[in-house]
Enzyme design. Structure first.
Site, PDB file in Angstrom:
ATOM      1  N   ASP A 172      16.706 -39.227   3.312  1.00  0.00           N
ATOM      2  CA  ASP A 172      16.649 -38.029   2.471  1.00  0.00           C
ATOM      3  C   ASP A 172      16.804 -38.355   0.996  1.00  0.00           C
ATOM      4  O   ASP A 172      17.072 -37.476   0.183  1.00  0.00           O
ATOM      5  CB  ASP A 172      17.723 -37.036   2.905  1.00  0.00           C
ATOM      6  N   ASP A 176      10.787 -38.305   7.545  1.00  0.00           N
ATOM      7  CA  ASP A 176      10.636 -38.456   6.090  1.00  0.00           C
ATOM      8  C   ASP A 176      10.787 -39.872   5.572  1.00  0.00           C
ATOM      9  O   ASP A 176      10.739 -40.102   4.369  1.00  0.00           O
ATOM     10  CB  ASP A 176      11.599 -37.548   5.330  1.00  0.00           C
ATOM     11  N   ASP A 220      18.060 -24.670   6.509  1.00  0.00           N
ATOM     12  CA  ASP A 220      17.517 -25.745   5.681  1.00  0.00           C
ATOM     13  C   ASP A 220      18.448 -26.104   4.532  1.00  0.00           C
ATOM     14  O   ASP A 220      18.271 -27.124   3.890  1.00  0.00           O
ATOM     15  CB  ASP A 220      16.167 -25.333   5.095  1.00  0.00           C
TER      16      ASP A 220
END
Length: 475
Positions: free
Chosen positions: A120, A158, A305
């Site tokens: 992240d 990601d 989120d």
């Protein structure tokens, strides 16, 4: 999952052209709970984690008015299990337990490996191992628990689509670490299906993403997954996946698509708990697409989120909205009767966070005094360089039940709402109109309804001076 507004590149680009025929052609195959394969390389049904946050909430709140719909459209569905702790012994044990339970049920477990260093890019889902040497040991611990039967492994969401925090050496090192992980997992369990991160159709171009996948050893894997924690339509993702496969030049590679929240597609450019979204088609191997192995639920519906609540926190209102607006049919409630484990699940899900990590705002809350029958409390929850999130709570102080409410107010400065949850907000100039979400429109005397929003601002960020509910001034 991750993110910060380099999300402006990944989430806010124009999507690949939609394939409406894909959606129409497979509608009859999207079965709750997973169906037998009619395409791809996987056959069977997916395993449902009995210790998911949604099942724990349902067990603790059987009388909640939202529970039945959440249970029938979300609770019964198989969802992925996230493995995030850097502790190797705990990881092996947790993987063994989860895979063993799925094997005993004769179903396919879906596991998300999420512990790569600098995950992240240090955002809301930061954590995991501290360096690539530790990560290599963690991968081997993870692989040791996979057994010998079919398991779907989604490797590091990601990790390839989001690399803006890495220099060229860091990018190369991460690619090598992921390629090693693919090899280790496949050697430990040749029946495991391993997929690498492809972001989503409105992020990197297919050619760019293909290059990143190749550098991370995708040719030795089963393919890639897309749309994790996003809202792009299935048709867009299938088109994107085909383009990636073509760019790589490897027809043997396949795709997995996260359909957990894409039933209504995206809400413009909003990615952080956007309003009006719905769950997508139920997890299944019957995709109707030769290049798509499965539709799965990876981002767990109802887990925030990072705007409606902390990233990964289960929010019943979010789950209810997703269920209410979703496309999966309700299924018999008996299939959701499993009792959650007593051991909490340590599986935070990634979130799409604002570009600057929000810190608690020091701006004082504004609590409007009750007027003729109503009270409004306005609180700024988080504030960063040019944005903020706020929660507004309405209280019915009148003599009778309110059936449907509309709140109006004017901002004191240059605030602009970009996203709201638990209500619908529109803005014209400084004037804002907010309407209830339907399920929270009835307020008994003394009852409350709360909604939140995300907004940008310039200059000062003062609270509105007054509010009206259904035309009645509350301050």
């Amino acid at each position: 999952m991750l993110r910060s507004p380099h999300t402006s590149q990944r989430r806010w680009q124009t999507a690949v052209a939609a394939l409406a025929a894909v959606t129409a052609g497979t509608a009859g195959l999207w079965l709750a709970g997973g169906g037998s394969a009619s395409a791809g390389t996987i056959t069977g049904t997916f395993y449902r984690d009995p210790d998911s946050q949604v099942l724990r909430w349902l067990a603790a709140n059987p009388g909640d008015s939202r529970a039945a719909l959440i249970r029938d459209r979300i609770g019964v569905q198989p969802q992925a299990k996230w493995f995030t702790t850097p502790n190797t012994a705990q990881t092996t044990s947790a993987v063994q337990g989860y895979v063993g339970a799925a094997n005993a049920a004769g179903q396919i477990p879906v596991l998300v490996a999420y512990a790569i260093p600098n995950r992240d890019c240090g955002g809301a889902s930061a954590g995991g191992t501290t360096n690539l040497t530790e990560y290599a040991a963690w991968v081997r611990a993870f692989a040791a628990g996979l057994g010998t039967r079919t398991a779907v492994v989604l490797l590091e969401p990601d990790s390839l689509a989001l690399q803006t925090c890495l220099d060229s050496a860091g990018v190369a090192a991460r690619g090598a670490a992921l390629a090693d992980a693919v090899t280790v997992i496949k050697q430990a369990n040749p029946s495991a299906k391993v997929y690498l991160d492809a972001g989503h159709s409105a992020w990197n171009s297919a050619g760019d993403q293909a290059g990143r996948l190749v550098a991370a050893g995708v040719r030795g894997s089963d393919g890639f997954y897309s749309n994790v924690s996003n809202f792009r339509t299935t048709a867009d993702e299938v088109a994107y996946g085909r383009s990636i496969i073509s760019a790589i030049g490897a027809a043997n590679l396949h795709q997995v698509v996260d359909t957990s929240r894409n039933g209504r597609g995206p809400n413009g450019s909003q990615w952080c708990d956007p309003a009006g979204r719905g769950v997508g088609v139920g997890p299944t191997t019957a995709t109707g697409e030769a290049s798509v192995d499965a539709f799965v639920w990876v981002k767990l519906p109802g887990e925030a989120d990072g705007c409606a609540a902390g990233a990964g926190q289960f929010v019943p209102d979010l789950a209810y909205q997703l269920a209410l607006n979703g496309v999966v049919p309700s299924t018999p409630p008996t299939s959701a009767s499993a009792t959650p484990s007593r051991t909490p699940s340590a599986s935070p899900t990634p979130s799409r966070t604002p570009s600057s990590s929000p810190t608690p705002s020091r701006t004082p809350s504004s609590s409007a005094p009750a007027g003729a029958g109503c009270g409004v409390a306005y609180k700024i929850d988080n504030q960063w360089n040019n944005g903020f999130t706020a929660t507004v709570t309405i209280t019915n102080r009148g003599p009778a039940t309110v059936s449907g409410w509309t709140l109006t107010f004017a901002f004191a400065g240059d605030q602009r709402i970009s996203n709201a949850w638990n209500a619908t907000a529109t803005q014209s100039g400084t004037a804002v109109t907010v309407r209830d979400g339907g399920w929270n429109g009835t307020l008994p005397v003394g009852g409350t309804a709360a909604f939140g929003f995300q907004a940008s601002y310039s200059g000062t960020n003062a609270a509105p001076a007054s509010f009206k509910v259904n035309g009645t001034t509350c301050s």
